[in-house]
Design a protein around this motif. Structure first.
Motif, PDB file in Angstrom:
ATOM      1  N   ILE A  84      -0.829  -1.657  -5.134  1.00  0.00           N
ATOM      2  CA  ILE A  84      -1.464  -2.824  -5.742  1.00  0.00           C
ATOM      3  C   ILE A  84      -2.651  -3.267  -4.893  1.00  0.00           C
ATOM      4  O   ILE A  84      -2.618  -3.199  -3.669  1.00  0.00           O
ATOM      5  CB  ILE A  84      -0.463  -3.982  -5.878  1.00  0.00           C
ATOM      6  N   CYS A  85      -3.694  -3.726  -5.547  1.00  0.00           N
ATOM      7  CA  CYS A  85      -4.855  -4.255  -4.835  1.00  0.00           C
ATOM      8  C   CYS A  85      -4.434  -5.445  -3.973  1.00  0.00           C
ATOM      9  O   CYS A  85      -3.604  -6.265  -4.381  1.00  0.00           O
ATOM     10  CB  CYS A  85      -5.919  -4.683  -5.844  1.00  0.00           C
ATOM     11  N   SER A  86      -5.020  -5.552  -2.782  1.00  0.00           N
ATOM     12  CA  SER A  86      -4.613  -6.593  -1.840  1.00  0.00           C
ATOM     13  C   SER A  86      -4.922  -7.996  -2.341  1.00  0.00           C
ATOM     14  O   SER A  86      -4.335  -8.969  -1.857  1.00  0.00           O
ATOM     15  CB  SER A  86      -5.298  -6.368  -0.489  1.00  0.00           C
ATOM     16  N   GLU A  87      -5.857  -8.125  -3.297  1.00  0.00           N
ATOM     17  CA  GLU A  87      -6.176  -9.451  -3.823  1.00  0.00           C
ATOM     18  C   GLU A  87      -5.153  -9.932  -4.841  1.00  0.00           C
ATOM     19  O   GLU A  87      -5.174 -11.096  -5.246  1.00  0.00           O
ATOM     20  CB  GLU A  87      -7.564  -9.428  -4.475  1.00  0.00           C
ATOM     21  N   ALA A  88      -4.241  -9.042  -5.244  1.00  0.00           N
ATOM     22  CA  ALA A  88      -3.254  -9.408  -6.261  1.00  0.00           C
ATOM     23  C   ALA A  88      -1.824  -9.219  -5.796  1.00  0.00           C
ATOM     24  O   ALA A  88      -0.899  -9.674  -6.471  1.00  0.00           O
ATOM     25  CB  ALA A  88      -3.489  -8.585  -7.531  1.00  0.00           C
ATOM     26  N   ALA A 126      10.952  -9.650   4.261  1.00  0.00           N
ATOM     27  CA  ALA A 126      10.827  -8.429   3.464  1.00  0.00           C
ATOM     28  C   ALA A 126       9.555  -8.460   2.630  1.00  0.00           C
ATOM     29  O   ALA A 126       8.843  -7.448   2.517  1.00  0.00           O
ATOM     30  CB  ALA A 126      12.050  -8.261   2.565  1.00  0.00           C
ATOM     31  N   ARG A 127       9.246  -9.622   2.061  1.00  0.00           N
ATOM     32  CA  ARG A 127       8.016  -9.728   1.271  1.00  0.00           C
ATOM     33  C   ARG A 127       6.775  -9.675   2.162  1.00  0.00           C
ATOM     34  O   ARG A 127       5.715  -9.212   1.739  1.00  0.00           O
ATOM     35  CB  ARG A 127       8.051 -11.005   0.426  1.00  0.00           C
ATOM     36  N   LEU A 128       6.907 -10.135   3.409  1.00  0.00           N
ATOM     37  CA  LEU A 128       5.802  -9.990   4.356  1.00  0.00           C
ATOM     38  C   LEU A 128       5.525  -8.512   4.623  1.00  0.00           C
ATOM     39  O   LEU A 128       4.355  -8.102   4.697  1.00  0.00           O
ATOM     40  CB  LEU A 128       6.139 -10.701   5.667  1.00  0.00           C
ATOM     41  N   ALA A 129       6.563  -7.713   4.756  1.00  0.00           N
ATOM     42  CA  ALA A 129       6.376  -6.273   4.942  1.00  0.00           C
ATOM     43  C   ALA A 129       5.631  -5.671   3.755  1.00  0.00           C
ATOM     44  O   ALA A 129       4.761  -4.802   3.925  1.00  0.00           O
ATOM     45  CB  ALA A 129       7.729  -5.590   5.122  1.00  0.00           C
ATOM     46  N   PHE A 130       5.943  -6.119   2.559  1.00  0.00           N
ATOM     47  CA  PHE A 130       5.242  -5.672   1.360  1.00  0.00           C
ATOM     48  C   PHE A 130       3.752  -5.995   1.450  1.00  0.00           C
ATOM     49  O   PHE A 130       2.898  -5.160   1.123  1.00  0.00           O
ATOM     50  CB  PHE A 130       5.870  -6.349   0.140  1.00  0.00           C
ATOM     51  N   LEU A 131       3.435  -7.202   1.931  1.00  0.00           N
ATOM     52  CA  LEU A 131       2.038  -7.648   1.995  1.00  0.00           C
ATOM     53  C   LEU A 131       1.262  -6.992   3.133  1.00  0.00           C
ATOM     54  O   LEU A 131       0.042  -6.845   3.042  1.00  0.00           O
ATOM     55  CB  LEU A 131       1.989  -9.168   2.156  1.00  0.00           C
ATOM     56  N   VAL A 132       1.939  -6.611   4.200  1.00  0.00           N
ATOM     57  CA  VAL A 132       1.260  -5.986   5.333  1.00  0.00           C
ATOM     58  C   VAL A 132       1.081  -4.482   5.104  1.00  0.00           C
ATOM     59  O   VAL A 132       0.021  -3.927   5.387  1.00  0.00           O
ATOM     60  CB  VAL A 132       2.047  -6.248   6.637  1.00  0.00           C
ATOM     61  N   VAL A 133       2.102  -3.829   4.587  1.00  0.00           N
ATOM     62  CA  VAL A 133       2.041  -2.374   4.395  1.00  0.00           C
ATOM     63  C   VAL A 133       1.067  -2.006   3.281  1.00  0.00           C
ATOM     64  O   VAL A 133       0.244  -1.086   3.433  1.00  0.00           O
ATOM     65  CB  VAL A 133       3.447  -1.816   4.093  1.00  0.00           C
ATOM     66  N   GLY A 134       1.125  -2.708   2.150  1.00  0.00           N
ATOM     67  CA  GLY A 134       0.351  -2.329   0.973  1.00  0.00           C
ATOM     68  C   GLY A 134      -1.135  -2.151   1.199  1.00  0.00           C
ATOM     69  O   GLY A 134      -1.703  -1.112   0.821  1.00  0.00           O
ATOM     70  N   PRO A 135      -1.833  -3.116   1.816  1.00  0.00           N
ATOM     71  CA  PRO A 135      -3.280  -2.959   2.013  1.00  0.00           C
ATOM     72  C   PRO A 135      -3.656  -1.892   3.035  1.00  0.00           C
ATOM     73  O   PRO A 135      -4.832  -1.545   3.151  1.00  0.00           O
ATOM     74  CB  PRO A 135      -3.715  -4.349   2.509  1.00  0.00           C
TER      75      PRO A 135
END
Length: 336
Positions: A266-270, A285-294
């Motif tokens: 997913i794009c980091s802006e969304a 866990a959701r922080l890991a999602f936000l850090v790994v994805g971009p």
């Protein structure tokens, strides 16, 4: 029997053009779909009125509606900076010593309000213009994760958890700098193959700007739809007991969300809005999602391999994933 005439297409003995068969185009597909919708209107209406489908549509529309303004803003700003800010600006702004250039490049990621699709070509341009690879790679990781658009979107997505913004900023910056210093110490020049040509070479600035906008909208918008659909499916289709079982285990939940970030791309802006919708999982866990994805997902791996070489991507991506998961867990334990 088929005969041919000079400068003409093959024809059979009855004079029928042998090169033409069934030809499908978008208009034909649209007509067929409309006919099918009309023919099966009643069962389609019944299927759409079921509670599961209604729940799926509610979550999907909510995620897309919340994320879309930030996606558009980020695409416009990213295209403007990519076209009108020369790479030489970053060369002059960074210290000459790589060890000092790494944290400066990490903080400089805040000046590129765009998604990870924009950071890869910019990092390639930095390497080509003589910036130390460690600093360029730090910028590549930090730019899509700590820029103002992404942090603002995170604040909007987590209105009851403002600490998530600080946690995302701190964890992303730490991972970016750690990977930069790791590359400075262990990286080899033959692993890195910088691009041969600058982006938008030969185009006018106006054409380059709108070309960048179209590219980012198609890519980022498509991944937003996929991510919103996946989040809605998890909420509506996967039994809640399964999600709670995974989410209740701290280690498993962090790894599960990190892997999900890689797969969804997913794009980091969304991504903050998708993460916020997965409320079964802990904030860490959701922080890991936000850090790994971009920093590493399927599309990023392909872009990194195409820009810097497959050998680079095969080494850099797994290391980034491992560092991002570890730092996310540590920062989440302290701040969340």
């Amino acid at each position: 029997m088929t005969t041919t005439r000079a400068g003409s297409t093959p024809v059979d003995q009855d004079g029928v053009d042998g090169s033409r068969g069934w030809q499908f185009n978008s208009l034909l597909v649209l007509i067929v779909l409309l006919v099918l919708v009309v023919a099966f209107q009643a069962p389609i209406s019944r299927a759409l009125s079921t509670p599961a489908v209604q729940n799926w549509m509610t979550v999907f529309i909510a995620v897309v509606t919340q994320a879309l303004p930030f996606l558009v803003l980020g695409v416009l700003l990213s295209a403007f900076i990519a076209v009108f800010v020369p790479p030489s600006f970053f060369t002059r702004a960074l210290p000459k010593r790589p060890a000092l250039a790494v944290p400066v490049a990490g903080v400089a990621g805040m000046v590129l309000p765009g998604c990870e699709c924009a950071s890869v070509p910019v990092a390639g341009a930095l390497v080509r213009r003589g910036v130390a690879p460690a600093a360029a790679l730090t910028f590549l990781l930090s730019a899509p994760a700590i820029n103002p658009v992404v942090l603002t979107a995170t604040a909007v997505a987590f209105p009851r958890n403002p600490q998530m913004v600080l946690a995302r900023f701190a964890a992303s910056l730490l991972v970016s700098c750690a990977m930069g210093w790791l590359w400075q110490r262990l990286g080899r020049a033959d692993w890195l193959r910088p691009p041969a040509r600058p982006l938008f070479e030969g185009d006018s600035r106006r054409a380059a700007f709108w070309g960048s906008v179209r590219h980012d909208v198609m890519h980022a918008g498509g991944f937003l739809v996929v991510g919103a659909g996946a989040a809605a499916t998890l909420k509506a289709v996967v039994p809640a007991t399964w999600l709670h079982a995974v989410a209740s285990h701290p280690v498993v939940s962090i790894l599960a969300m990190a892997v999900l970030a890689v797969l969804l791309s997913i794009c980091s802006e969304a991504d903050a809005f998708v993460a916020a919708s997965l409320s079964q999982f802990s904030l860490t866990a959701r922080l890991a999602f936000l850090v790994v994805g971009p920093m590493i997902d399927l599309k990023l791996f392909a872009m990194q391999a195409g820009t810097f070489g497959r050998g680079f991507a095969l080494r850099f991506a797994p290391a980034t994933f491992a560092v991002a998961v570890g730092v996310s867990a540590a920062v989440g334990a302290v701040l969340l």
